[in-house]
Design a protein around this motif. Sequence first.
Motif, PDB file in Angstrom:
ATOM      1  N   GLU A  48      36.254  57.693 -32.973  1.00 23.11           N
ATOM      2  CA  GLU A  48      36.636  57.229 -31.647  1.00 23.11           C
ATOM      3  C   GLU A  48      38.133  57.472 -31.451  1.00 23.11           C
ATOM      4  N   LEU A  49      38.492  58.429 -30.599  1.00 25.73           N
ATOM      5  CA  LEU A  49      39.892  58.778 -30.433  1.00 25.73           C
ATOM      6  C   LEU A  49      40.694  57.681 -29.737  1.00 25.73           C
ATOM      7  N   ARG A  50      40.038  56.860 -28.914  1.00 29.05           N
ATOM      8  CA  ARG A  50      40.770  55.787 -28.234  1.00 29.05           C
ATOM      9  C   ARG A  50      41.409  54.839 -29.242  1.00 29.05           C
ATOM     10  N   GLU A  51      40.811  54.698 -30.403  1.00 27.21           N
ATOM     11  CA  GLU A  51      41.348  53.827 -31.434  1.00 27.21           C
ATOM     12  C   GLU A  51      42.494  54.483 -32.202  1.00 27.21           C
ATOM     13  N   LEU A  52      42.668  55.787 -32.012  1.00 28.69           N
ATOM     14  CA  LEU A  52      43.703  56.533 -32.739  1.00 28.69           C
ATOM     15  C   LEU A  52      44.812  57.030 -31.829  1.00 28.69           C
ATOM     16  N   HIS A  58      52.260  59.278 -32.418  1.00 25.40           N
ATOM     17  CA  HIS A  58      53.273  59.234 -33.474  1.00 25.40           C
ATOM     18  C   HIS A  58      53.272  60.525 -34.289  1.00 25.40           C
ATOM     19  N   ASN A  59      52.092  61.043 -34.569  1.00 21.53           N
ATOM     20  CA  ASN A  59      51.996  62.264 -35.358  1.00 21.53           C
ATOM     21  C   ASN A  59      52.611  63.457 -34.623  1.00 21.53           C
ATOM     22  N   GLY A  66      49.249  58.818 -39.719  1.00 20.55           N
ATOM     23  CA  GLY A  66      49.008  57.557 -40.396  1.00 20.55           C
ATOM     24  C   GLY A  66      47.700  57.623 -41.165  1.00 20.55           C
ATOM     25  N   PRO A  67      47.394  56.609 -41.972  1.00 21.39           N
ATOM     26  CA  PRO A  67      46.176  56.635 -42.798  1.00 21.39           C
ATOM     27  C   PRO A  67      44.893  56.810 -41.983  1.00 21.39           C
ATOM     28  N   ALA A  71      42.461  60.116 -42.162  1.00 18.66           N
ATOM     29  CA  ALA A  71      41.048  60.001 -42.535  1.00 18.66           C
ATOM     30  C   ALA A  71      40.156  60.666 -41.495  1.00 18.66           C
ATOM     31  N   ALA A  72      40.508  60.514 -40.206  1.00 15.86           N
ATOM     32  CA  ALA A  72      39.714  61.130 -39.144  1.00 15.86           C
ATOM     33  C   ALA A  72      39.793  62.649 -39.210  1.00 15.86           C
TER      34      ALA A  72
END
Length: 208
Positions: A48-52, A58-59, A66-67, A71-72
């Motif tokens: 779910e990209l909305r959660e990332l 930031h990336n 981030g972790p 992982a995604a």
Amino acid sequence: MDPFKIVAVSAGLSRPSSTRLLADRLAEATRHSLQDHSPRPVDVQVVELRELAVDIAHNLVTGFPGPALRAAVEAVTGADGVIAVTPIFTASYSGLFKSFVDVIDNTELIGKPVLIGATGGTARHSLALEHALRPLFAYLCAHVVRTAVFAAAEDWGAGDAQSGGLGVRITRAGEELAELVLNEPGGTVRDEAVVPFAQQLATYRIPR
């Protein structure tokens, strides 16, 4: 036996989300088709990209994931097959979806079996699958299935989306992705199939 790894990427922004619903339906269709043709188990994961969204931003600024984002990305690049579903905004994929693709190394999706899908308010947005989403994955040298699935608002509201026209397209697309996964389990491209442009040019002769 190691399971087939199918990863569905959903760029839906709302909750509940028609984009997530389409991703789930496509993943289930792929799972059923793989189970019909192989004794290997099937592991389905949804990203779910909305959660990332914050991690992705930031990336892009720092260059370091981030972790959760790492992982995604590893899930997508390590998958046997990828299902990519985005809402259509202003005749193209969402900015969140494109930003996630941008944090993946360009070489990581070479030869990867990919099924593309999209959602939108009306069917007139469906062309975005062919003029925006398919060219994006073609650039990344992914192996995109023939059938792309678009779901408009009326596809969910009129009757049973499982048995109508949308259901038929979902089933067909899932079967096509399963076929690619079964035939190309490593998701690789043969090096000999890629001829450098300079080599092609060297063999070209102007006809007299």
